[in-house]
Motif scaffolding. Structure first.
Motif, mmCIF file in Angstrom:
data_model
loop_
_atom_site.group_PDB
_atom_site.id
_atom_site.type_symbol
_atom_site.label_atom_id
_atom_site.label_comp_id
_atom_site.label_asym_id
_atom_site.label_seq_id
_atom_site.Cartn_x
_atom_site.Cartn_y
_atom_site.Cartn_z
ATOM 1 N N THR A 292 0.870 -1.169 0.000
ATOM 2 C CA THR A 292 0.000 0.000 0.000
ATOM 3 C C THR A 292 0.905 1.216 0.000
ATOM 4 O O THR A 292 1.723 1.389 0.914
ATOM 5 C CB THR A 292 -0.919 0.019 1.234
ATOM 6 O OG1 THR A 292 -1.766 -1.124 1.203
ATOM 7 C CG2 THR A 292 -1.783 1.277 1.233
ATOM 8 N N ILE A 293 0.804 2.039 -1.042
ATOM 9 C CA ILE A 293 1.703 3.173 -1.224
ATOM 10 C C ILE A 293 0.882 4.453 -1.165
ATOM 11 O O ILE A 293 -0.059 4.625 -1.945
ATOM 12 C CB ILE A 293 2.459 3.075 -2.563
ATOM 13 C CG1 ILE A 293 3.263 1.769 -2.624
ATOM 14 C CG2 ILE A 293 3.383 4.275 -2.754
ATOM 15 C CD1 ILE A 293 3.862 1.482 -3.985
ATOM 16 N N SER A 294 1.235 5.324 -0.226
ATOM 17 C CA SER A 294 0.505 6.580 -0.089
ATOM 18 C C SER A 294 1.437 7.642 0.465
ATOM 19 O O SER A 294 2.551 7.345 0.928
ATOM 20 C CB SER A 294 -0.702 6.421 0.838
ATOM 21 O OG SER A 294 -0.289 6.352 2.189
ATOM 22 N N ASN A 295 0.970 8.892 0.450
ATOM 23 C CA ASN A 295 1.758 9.979 1.016
ATOM 24 C C ASN A 295 1.924 9.835 2.525
ATOM 25 O O ASN A 295 2.775 10.527 3.114
ATOM 26 C CB ASN A 295 1.108 11.319 0.673
ATOM 27 C CG ASN A 295 1.330 11.703 -0.780
ATOM 28 O OD1 ASN A 295 2.385 11.437 -1.351
ATOM 29 N ND2 ASN A 295 0.324 12.305 -1.402
ATOM 30 N N ASN A 296 1.129 8.985 3.150
ATOM 31 C CA ASN A 296 1.276 8.764 4.589
ATOM 32 C C ASN A 296 2.622 8.146 4.951
ATOM 33 O O ASN A 296 3.063 8.235 6.096
ATOM 34 C CB ASN A 296 0.148 7.859 5.102
ATOM 35 C CG ASN A 296 -1.208 8.536 5.048
ATOM 36 O OD1 ASN A 296 -1.302 9.775 5.114
ATOM 37 N ND2 ASN A 296 -2.252 7.755 4.929
ATOM 38 N N LEU A 297 3.276 7.518 3.969
ATOM 39 C CA LEU A 297 4.580 6.914 4.215
ATOM 40 C C LEU A 297 5.686 7.972 4.312
ATOM 41 O O LEU A 297 6.721 7.730 4.942
ATOM 42 C CB LEU A 297 4.923 5.929 3.103
ATOM 43 C CG LEU A 297 4.146 4.629 3.071
ATOM 44 C CD1 LEU A 297 4.400 3.889 1.769
ATOM 45 C CD2 LEU A 297 4.512 3.755 4.257
ATOM 46 N N ILE A 298 5.479 9.106 3.668
ATOM 47 C CA ILE A 298 6.524 10.130 3.617
ATOM 48 C C ILE A 298 6.756 10.678 5.020
ATOM 49 O O ILE A 298 5.826 11.000 5.748
ATOM 50 C CB ILE A 298 6.125 11.232 2.625
ATOM 51 C CG1 ILE A 298 6.082 10.640 1.211
ATOM 52 C CG2 ILE A 298 7.095 12.400 2.676
ATOM 53 C CD1 ILE A 298 5.443 11.524 0.184
ATOM 54 N N GLY A 299 8.018 10.735 5.412
ATOM 55 C CA GLY A 299 8.384 11.184 6.755
ATOM 56 C C GLY A 299 8.436 10.054 7.762
ATOM 57 O O GLY A 299 8.720 10.288 8.938
ATOM 58 N N THR A 300 8.194 8.825 7.299
ATOM 59 C CA THR A 300 8.241 7.674 8.194
ATOM 60 C C THR A 300 9.388 6.747 7.786
ATOM 61 O O THR A 300 10.003 6.915 6.741
ATOM 62 C CB THR A 300 6.933 6.877 8.169
ATOM 63 O OG1 THR A 300 6.840 6.138 6.931
ATOM 64 C CG2 THR A 300 5.729 7.799 8.294
ATOM 65 N N ARG A 301 9.640 5.753 8.609
ATOM 66 C CA ARG A 301 10.641 4.741 8.310
ATOM 67 C C ARG A 301 10.051 3.346 8.493
ATOM 68 O O ARG A 301 10.692 2.372 8.210
ATOM 69 C CB ARG A 301 11.860 4.908 9.229
ATOM 70 C CG ARG A 301 12.704 6.154 8.925
ATOM 71 C CD ARG A 301 13.712 6.416 10.003
ATOM 72 N NE ARG A 301 14.394 5.219 10.476
ATOM 73 C CZ ARG A 301 15.116 5.149 11.588
ATOM 74 N NH1 ARG A 301 15.224 6.217 12.362
ATOM 75 N NH2 ARG A 301 15.709 4.032 11.948
#
Length: 301
Positions: A292-301
């Protein structure tokens, strides 16, 4: 109607709504509004990242993930020379990295890796030790590298774990690999790179499961800059379910230009209807790698 989105580092492109439409496009696509400026909001799956040893000091893992964050790259497919680079990135940010195993290590490089007698054992050991989801990116530069026994073993390893082979070659080695096993799963690096658009179209037509990344093809796809190259436009629409963008950070200068490279991919995606742009930007990768690829991943690890 003319749309002029602006991208990082001042890049801009004029969008002309209308223009050449592939005859095989669905009716809804023929009348769909182009995504235009909204392309900046799409998460990107970078399907061609390398984290090679010369980059480790200048671009530590924290900086690489920061670059991905700054450019809206939510996730990436990574292979490295040696494989330790990929594992470093994956261990640092496992929810952002899809690791694949590159054969290159020690004295085994892009021109001679097929000659190493212990290559099969090396690949098998690394696949057992780490959760790679592909084998590659590797080069097949000449017929001297068409080692049938080696590639049959590599294909068997890949099929056993349901992995893709990420292959840098012209069209003929891809045909040869499918001759060895028609069920092999292949990502064609750079969509053939040196191959003309008509050869890319023909190969992808002949092999309906062939996937390609478009890294280093941005200039060819963009054509004159204000509209897609007609031949590439046909490829993009015809094979929209089997394309992914990529950066190819094979040397440190590519990391230096990472923001501009990702912006150039957003440029040509901006010339597409939203449904097509979303597939190539990240939705195809979601399907191919079960993510699942979304902008919610940005800024996370």
């Amino acid at each position: 109607m003319t749309i002029m989105p602006t991208f990082p580092n001042g890049l801009a492109v004029v969008l002309l709504v209308g223009g050449l439409i592939s005859p095989n496009m669905a009716a809804s696509e023929q009348t769909a509004e182009l995504i235009g400026e909204a392309v900046k909001d799409l998460p990107i799956f970078d399907a061609h990242i390398h984290y090679k040893q010369p980059a480790w000091d200048s671009y530590p893992v924290e900086r690489v993930i920061s670059l991905m964050d700054q450019t809206g790259v939510a996730m990436g497919l990574v292979s490295s020379t040696p494989d330790e680079g990929t594992i470093r990135l994956w261990e640092h940010a496992p929810n952002r990295i899809v690791p694949e195993l590159r054969p290159y290590h020690g004295d085994a490089g892009s021109s001679n890796w097929t000659e190493f007698p212990k290559m099969q054992a090396y690949l098998r050991q690394r696949l057992e030790q780490y959760p790679h989801e592909g084998i590659g990116e590797f080069h097949i530069r000449s017929r001297a590298m068409w080692d049938e026994d080696l590639f049959r073993e590599i294909i068997a390893m890949a099929k056993q774990q349901d992995l893709y082979l990420h292959v840098h070659s012209d069209a003929e080695p891809i045909r040869w690999l499918y001759d060895l096993d028609p069920d092999v799963k292949i990502i064609w690096a750079h969509a053939g790179l040196g191959e003309p658009a008509r050869a890319v179209y023909q190969l992808m037509s002949d092999y309906p499961d062939l996937v390609a990344d478009t890294s280093l093809r941005e200039g060819s796809i963009m054509g004159q800059g204000h509209s897609l190259d007609p031949e590439w436009k046909k490829i993009v629409f015809e094979f929209q379910d089997r394309l992914m963008v990529g950066s190819d950070t094979w040397v440190n200068s590519q990391w230096e230009n990472y923001e501009r490279i990702i912006a150039s991919n957003r440029q040509w995606l901006s010339l597409l209807p939203r449904s097509v742009a979303e597939k190539i930007a990240y939705k195809n990768a979601e399907r191919l790698f079960g993510r699942t690829i979304s902008n919610n991943l940005i800024g996370t690890r």
